[in-house]
Design a protein around this motif. Structure first.
Motif: not given
Length: 140
Positions: A52-57, A63-73
């Protein structure tokens, strides 16, 4: 009592077809979800905090948003590791609305998998609407 011949019903030459039928039936049962299931360990809370700390940053970058969405899915709706991920598109997911967000007493929007994918254990279409929902969490 009659004398029994010394037969190997597992590996004997007279039982080759039976052994093949047994193996085929075992594979079929596992594919139907009737085999034993070994789940992966749950992600530790300390590891989830690091993620979570990584994604907040990094949420302010595409790219960060894409990785967050991918991780959540994958965390909420993934089921076979990375199998068939390259085939998924935005058309596989829809946004739904229910009248009671997981019993919280208020409506909630959620994403669900609208199109099922076939894989080595799922050879027929299924209704994925009720299988997994990822609820909206405003402000996160």
């Amino acid at each position: 009592m009659a004398e029994r011949p010394n037969l190997d019903i597992i590996h004997g030459p007279d039982f080759g077809e039976s052994e093949l039928a047994y193996k085929a039936t075992s594979v079929k049962l596992i594919k139907e979800g009737k085999g034993t299931v070994t789940h992966k360990e749950e992600i530790a809370e300390s590891d989830m905090q690091k993620i979570s700390a990584y994604f907040v940053q990094h949420l302010n970058t595409p790219e960060g948003l894409r990785l967050k969405v991918f991780f959540d899915l994958i965390l909420q709706m993934g089921r076979r590791g990375r199998e068939n991920l390259e085939l998924l598109t935005k058309d596989h997911y829809l946004i739904g609305q229910d009248s009671d967000s997981a019993g919280a007493g208020e409506p909630g929007r959620y994403v669900y998998k609208a199109l099922g994918e076939l894989d080595k254990n799922h050879r027929k279409a299924t209704d994925n609407h009720e299988r997994g929902r990822m609820y909206e969490k405003p402000g996160r």
